[in-house]
Design a protein around this motif. Structure first.
Motif, PDB file in Angstrom:
ATOM      1  N   SER A  78      31.703  52.232  44.827  1.00 10.06           N
ATOM      2  CA  SER A  78      32.142  50.857  45.048  1.00 10.06           C
ATOM      3  C   SER A  78      33.614  50.767  44.660  1.00 10.06           C
ATOM      4  O   SER A  78      34.178  51.704  44.094  1.00 10.06           O
ATOM      5  N   GLY A  79      34.225  49.639  44.943  1.00  7.34           N
ATOM      6  CA  GLY A  79      35.608  49.438  44.532  1.00  7.34           C
ATOM      7  C   GLY A  79      35.784  49.499  43.032  1.00  7.34           C
ATOM      8  O   GLY A  79      36.819  49.912  42.532  1.00  7.34           O
ATOM      9  N   GLN A  80      34.737  49.126  42.291  1.00  3.23           N
ATOM     10  CA  GLN A  80      34.817  49.116  40.833  1.00  3.23           C
ATOM     11  C   GLN A  80      34.760  50.511  40.216  1.00  3.23           C
ATOM     12  O   GLN A  80      35.255  50.726  39.123  1.00  3.23           O
ATOM     13  N   ALA A 117      38.941  48.374  49.343  1.00  2.00           N
ATOM     14  CA  ALA A 117      39.224  48.330  47.908  1.00  2.00           C
ATOM     15  C   ALA A 117      40.668  48.753  47.674  1.00  2.00           C
ATOM     16  O   ALA A 117      41.182  49.654  48.338  1.00  2.00           O
TER      17      ALA A 117
END
Length: 102
Positions: A12-14, A78
């Motif tokens: 994910s972007g995180q 992202a």
């Protein structure tokens, strides 16, 4: 948001900092060298100091400390501020482990 997931991984972007970048589609959205802004392509290599993108006009070697990329992960984008990741890919992945994408 989870955007790429399988039995063995979830990107994910995180958590992008602790995953492989090679193969992701990217575009330069910020750079100290304005001629690089707008370059688009696939990340084909990464070193301690460089991200290499395959564009329509060939490979472009981008200094990490000078560029910000927007990368596509699944159906989402992202931000990747490459200047925050001045490590070899294998060291970056170990260092950031479960940390969020700075």
């Amino acid at each position: 948001n989870i955007v790429l997931k399988s039995k063995n991984y979830c990107i994910s972007g995180q958590n992008l900092a602790c995953h492989e970048w090679i193969g992701l589609q990217a575009s330069v959205i910020g750079s100290t060298d304005k001629s690089r802004v707008g370059l688009k392509g696939k990340i084909v290599d990464e070193t301690k100091n460089l991200v290499v993108i395959e564009t329509e006009k060939g490979e472009k070697r981008l200094p990490k400390k000078e560029v910000r990329l927007m990368v596509s992960i699944g159906n989402e984008d992202a931000l990747l501020d490459c200047g925050k990741f001045g490590q070899r890919p294998e060291d970056r992945i170990k260092y950031f482990g479960g940390r969020q994408n700075g």
